[in-house]
Enzyme design. Sequence first.
Site, PDB file in Angstrom:
ATOM      1  N   LYS A   1       0.781  -1.215  -0.135  1.00 13.79           N
ATOM      2  CA  LYS A   1       0.150  -0.149  -0.141  1.00 13.79           C
ATOM      3  C   LYS A   1       0.862   1.230  -0.024  1.00 13.79           C
ATOM      4  O   LYS A   1       0.399   2.205  -0.175  1.00 13.79           O
ATOM      5  CB  LYS A   1      -0.851  -0.066   1.493  1.00 13.79           C
ATOM      6  CG  LYS A   1      -1.769  -1.135   1.409  1.00 13.79           C
ATOM      7  CD  LYS A   1      -2.308  -1.107   3.019  1.00 13.79           C
ATOM      8  CE  LYS A   1      -2.409  -2.422   3.434  1.00 13.79           C
ATOM      9  NZ  LYS A   1      -2.752  -2.510   4.742  1.00 13.79           N
TER      10      LYS A   1
ATOM     11  N   ASP B   1      14.772  -0.435  -0.365  1.00 10.35           N
ATOM     12  CA  ASP B   1      15.387  -0.567   0.974  1.00 10.35           C
ATOM     13  C   ASP B   1      16.435  -1.733   0.663  1.00 10.35           C
ATOM     14  O   ASP B   1      17.524  -1.659  -0.152  1.00 10.35           O
ATOM     15  CB  ASP B   1      14.567  -0.852   2.227  1.00 10.35           C
ATOM     16  CG  ASP B   1      15.171  -0.748   3.373  1.00 10.35           C
ATOM     17  OD1 ASP B   1      16.276  -0.024   3.488  1.00 10.35           O
ATOM     18  OD2 ASP B   1      14.809  -1.632   4.287  1.00 10.35           O
TER      19      ASP B   1
ATOM     20  N   LYS C   1      17.329   3.758  -0.521  1.00  9.11           N
ATOM     21  CA  LYS C   1      18.117   3.738   0.607  1.00  9.11           C
ATOM     22  C   LYS C   1      19.150   2.763  -0.041  1.00  9.11           C
ATOM     23  O   LYS C   1      19.317   1.589   0.308  1.00  9.11           O
ATOM     24  CB  LYS C   1      17.577   2.998   1.735  1.00  9.11           C
ATOM     25  CG  LYS C   1      16.747   3.883   2.750  1.00  9.11           C
ATOM     26  CD  LYS C   1      16.388   3.086   3.861  1.00  9.11           C
ATOM     27  CE  LYS C   1      15.227   3.672   4.760  1.00  9.11           C
ATOM     28  NZ  LYS C   1      14.714   2.861   5.798  1.00  9.11           N
TER      29      LYS C   1
ATOM     30  N   PHE D   1      14.391   5.198   9.557  1.00 11.18           N
ATOM     31  CA  PHE D   1      13.151   4.667   9.119  1.00 11.18           C
ATOM     32  C   PHE D   1      12.273   5.899   8.928  1.00 11.18           C
ATOM     33  O   PHE D   1      11.942   6.745  10.074  1.00 11.18           O
ATOM     34  CB  PHE D   1      12.427   3.679  10.403  1.00 11.18           C
ATOM     35  CG  PHE D   1      11.436   2.915   9.737  1.00 11.18           C
ATOM     36  CD1 PHE D   1      11.595   1.915   8.982  1.00 11.18           C
ATOM     37  CD2 PHE D   1      10.001   3.421  10.126  1.00 11.18           C
ATOM     38  CE1 PHE D   1      10.680   1.135   8.420  1.00 11.18           C
ATOM     39  CE2 PHE D   1       8.960   2.560   9.632  1.00 11.18           C
ATOM     40  CZ  PHE D   1       9.160   1.439   8.696  1.00 11.18           C
TER      41      PHE D   1
ATOM     42  N   ASP E   1       4.375   3.618   6.153  1.00  9.79           N
ATOM     43  CA  ASP E   1       3.900   3.416   7.288  1.00  9.79           C
ATOM     44  C   ASP E   1       5.096   2.773   8.435  1.00  9.79           C
ATOM     45  O   ASP E   1       6.082   2.422   7.993  1.00  9.79           O
ATOM     46  CB  ASP E   1       2.780   2.395   7.108  1.00  9.79           C
ATOM     47  CG  ASP E   1       3.405   0.773   7.010  1.00  9.79           C
ATOM     48  OD1 ASP E   1       4.238   0.790   6.044  1.00  9.79           O
ATOM     49  OD2 ASP E   1       2.989   0.247   7.634  1.00  9.79           O
TER      50      ASP E   1
ATOM     51  N   ARG F   1       0.613   6.663   7.208  1.00  8.75           N
ATOM     52  CA  ARG F   1       0.502   6.783   5.905  1.00  8.75           C
ATOM     53  C   ARG F   1      -0.228   8.225   5.294  1.00  8.75           C
ATOM     54  O   ARG F   1       0.220   8.526   4.258  1.00  8.75           O
ATOM     55  CB  ARG F   1      -0.336   5.623   5.349  1.00  8.75           C
ATOM     56  CG  ARG F   1       0.365   4.416   5.490  1.00  8.75           C
ATOM     57  CD  ARG F   1      -0.565   3.426   4.447  1.00  8.75           C
ATOM     58  NE  ARG F   1      -0.404   1.914   4.982  1.00  8.75           N
ATOM     59  CZ  ARG F   1       0.805   1.393   4.437  1.00  8.75           C
ATOM     60  NH1 ARG F   1       1.795   1.689   3.907  1.00  8.75           N
ATOM     61  NH2 ARG F   1       0.817  -0.041   4.829  1.00  8.75           N
TER      62      ARG F   1
HETATM   63  P1  IMP Z   1      12.665  -3.719   0.638  1.00 10.94           P
HETATM   64  O1  IMP Z   1      12.387  -5.220   0.038  1.00 10.94           O
HETATM   65  O2  IMP Z   1      13.549  -4.072   2.019  1.00 10.94           O
HETATM   66  O3  IMP Z   1      13.615  -3.131  -0.511  1.00 10.94           O
HETATM   67  O4  IMP Z   1      11.518  -3.529   1.230  1.00 10.94           O
HETATM   68  C1  IMP Z   1      10.769  -2.433   0.521  1.00 10.94           C
HETATM   69  C2  IMP Z   1       9.499  -2.038   1.459  1.00 10.94           C
HETATM   70  O5  IMP Z   1       9.859  -1.992   2.826  1.00 10.94           O
HETATM   71  C3  IMP Z   1       8.879  -0.843   1.086  1.00 10.94           C
HETATM   72  O6  IMP Z   1       8.011  -0.734   0.136  1.00 10.94           O
HETATM   73  C4  IMP Z   1       8.282  -0.213   2.433  1.00 10.94           C
HETATM   74  O7  IMP Z   1       7.076  -0.925   2.551  1.00 10.94           O
HETATM   75  C5  IMP Z   1       9.383  -1.027   3.541  1.00 10.94           C
HETATM   76  N1  IMP Z   1      10.259  -0.060   3.905  1.00 10.94           N
HETATM   77  C6  IMP Z   1      11.500  -0.019   3.794  1.00 10.94           C
HETATM   78  N2  IMP Z   1      12.184   1.022   4.425  1.00 10.94           N
HETATM   79  C7  IMP Z   1      10.971   1.888   5.034  1.00 10.94           C
HETATM   80  C8  IMP Z   1      11.165   2.919   5.795  1.00 10.94           C
HETATM   81  O8  IMP Z   1      12.017   3.789   6.098  1.00 10.94           O
HETATM   82  N3  IMP Z   1       9.974   3.324   6.223  1.00 10.94           N
HETATM   83  C9  IMP Z   1       8.760   2.679   5.755  1.00 10.94           C
HETATM   84  N4  IMP Z   1       8.670   1.433   4.984  1.00 10.94           N
HETATM   85  C10 IMP Z   1       9.937   1.120   4.574  1.00 10.94           C
HETATM   86 MG    MG Z   2       5.350  -0.983   4.616  1.00 11.19          MG
END
Ligand code: IMP
Ligand code: MG
Length: 179
Positions: free
Chosen positions: A42, A102, A130, A151, A158, A164
Amino acid sequence: MEQDIQEVLYSREYLAGVVSELGRRISEDYKDKNLLMVSVLKGSVVFMADLMRAVTIPCAIDFMSVSSYGSGTKTSGVVKIIKDLDVNLEGKDLLLVEDILDSGMTLHYIRDMLRQRNPSSIKLCTLFDKPERRQADVTADYFGAVVPDAFIVGYGLDYDEKYRNLPYVGILKPSVYEK
Ligand code: IMP
Ligand code: MG
């Protein structure tokens, strides 16, 4: 909500400028293509709603939902499809729209899965990146801003389904999730 924010990183006005520039570039790059924007629910829904209105060429949209996070602040590495796409991808130029890249595990998984459905092309657009935290081999074709390893919440992002609806993006006080 406001009292849980340590610092505002990007104001509503700043975000509007970033999104408008991304929309301009995407409109230029996809003008002779068959653009399908796919928002990963979302977190990217606020970004998607603004970005699609900053795109000035015809485009279709669709949504998919995956879960990888639970209520923590670090990725679990496990991606589960909660809602798949409705449309067929053949002949489409797919642009995956994400809130934040991330570890990259989520987008890596989604991209590989969707590639098997034979879209004409597939690219990634993330509002925030990031890069320091990357584990999977994914780079964004379009990104709005590089963010520090903190974060962040707001503008769709969220923590435990909250924040959000903040119109800006801020760093969440660690005391909120270190309880
Ligand atoms: P990844 O698979 O680690 O790249 O995660 C991506 C998902 O993690 C994003 O779509 C977010 O939902 C969540 N996420 C990663 N970092 C943050 C943050 O700093 N704040 C909020 N959600 C995050
Ligand atoms: Mg999330």
